[in-house]
Design an enzyme around this catalytic site. Structure first.
Site, short mmCIF file in Angstrom:
data_model
loop_
_atom_site.label_atom_id
_atom_site.label_comp_id
_atom_site.label_asym_id
_atom_site.label_seq_id
_atom_site.Cartn_x
_atom_site.Cartn_y
_atom_site.Cartn_z
N ASP A 30 0.85 -1.19 0.00
CA ASP A 30 0.00 0.00 0.00
C ASP A 30 0.89 1.24 0.00
O ASP A 30 1.89 1.28 0.73
CB ASP A 30 -0.91 -0.01 1.23
N ILE A 31 0.55 2.25 -0.80
CA ILE A 31 1.40 3.45 -0.87
C ILE A 31 1.21 4.37 0.34
O ILE A 31 2.01 5.26 0.56
CB ILE A 31 1.20 4.24 -2.18
N ASN A 86 -13.12 -4.09 2.39
CA ASN A 86 -14.14 -3.05 2.48
C ASN A 86 -15.04 -3.16 1.26
O ASN A 86 -14.55 -3.35 0.15
CB ASN A 86 -13.49 -1.66 2.54
N GLU A 94 -12.76 2.50 -1.12
CA GLU A 94 -12.30 3.70 -1.81
C GLU A 94 -12.02 3.48 -3.29
O GLU A 94 -12.17 4.41 -4.08
CB GLU A 94 -11.04 4.25 -1.12
N VAL A 95 -11.57 2.30 -3.68
CA VAL A 95 -11.27 2.01 -5.07
C VAL A 95 -12.27 0.97 -5.56
O VAL A 95 -12.40 -0.09 -4.95
CB VAL A 95 -9.82 1.49 -5.24
N HIS A 99 -10.56 -5.57 -3.42
CA HIS A 99 -9.21 -5.72 -2.89
C HIS A 99 -9.26 -6.07 -1.41
O HIS A 99 -10.20 -5.70 -0.71
CB HIS A 99 -8.36 -4.45 -3.11
N MET A 100 -8.26 -6.80 -0.99
CA MET A 100 -8.13 -7.20 0.41
C MET A 100 -6.88 -6.55 0.98
O MET A 100 -5.82 -6.61 0.37
CB MET A 100 -8.02 -8.72 0.51
N HIS A 101 -7.04 -5.94 2.14
CA HIS A 101 -5.90 -5.39 2.87
C HIS A 101 -5.38 -6.48 3.80
O HIS A 101 -6.16 -7.09 4.53
CB HIS A 101 -6.31 -4.20 3.73
#
Length: 116
Positions: A30-31, A86, A94-95, A99-101
């Site tokens: 993640d940036i 999310n 947000e995107v 996606h999985m964090h």
């Protein structure tokens, strides 16, 4: 999708710090990390969110989950991690690409949710 941030990362037109890749998924740092270990795992197929996933997506969803520990350990979180997906506005996605964090590190992540 041509305007999707994660699709552009998958295509290589936006650079990323890749930490894992196979035929179904890509994982990268993640940036704006929230923890010492903060990795995003995305399906290479564009799926807008978990709410739009279908039975046809079961293999890629399973791959995301079964590789999570391997990715977390390799990135410095051998004692455990949290996997977060999310979904939609309420879930604060947000995107608009599933996606999985994976978040972790040397210290406990903290409470899962704030009490209201």
């Amino acid at each position: 999708m041509s305007d999707c941030l994660f699709c552009k990362i998958i295509a290589g037109s936006i650079p990323s710090q890749k930490v894992y890749e196979d035929e179904l998924i890509l994982a990268f740092k993640d940036i704006q990390p929230a923890r010492p270990v903060h990795i995003l795992v995305v399906p290479k197929k564009h799926i807008t969110s978990l709410a739009s996933a279908t039975a046809e997506d079961a293999e890629v969803l399973g791959r995301m989950l079964v590789t999570a520990n391997e990715i977390a350990v390799a990135q410095g979180s051998p004692g455990g991690f949290r996997a977060i997906i999310n979904t939609g506005e309420i879930g604060q996605q947000e995107v608009p690409h599933l996606h999985m964090h994976i978040v972790g590190g040397p210290d406990p992540v903290g409470p899962m949710l704030k009490r209201i």
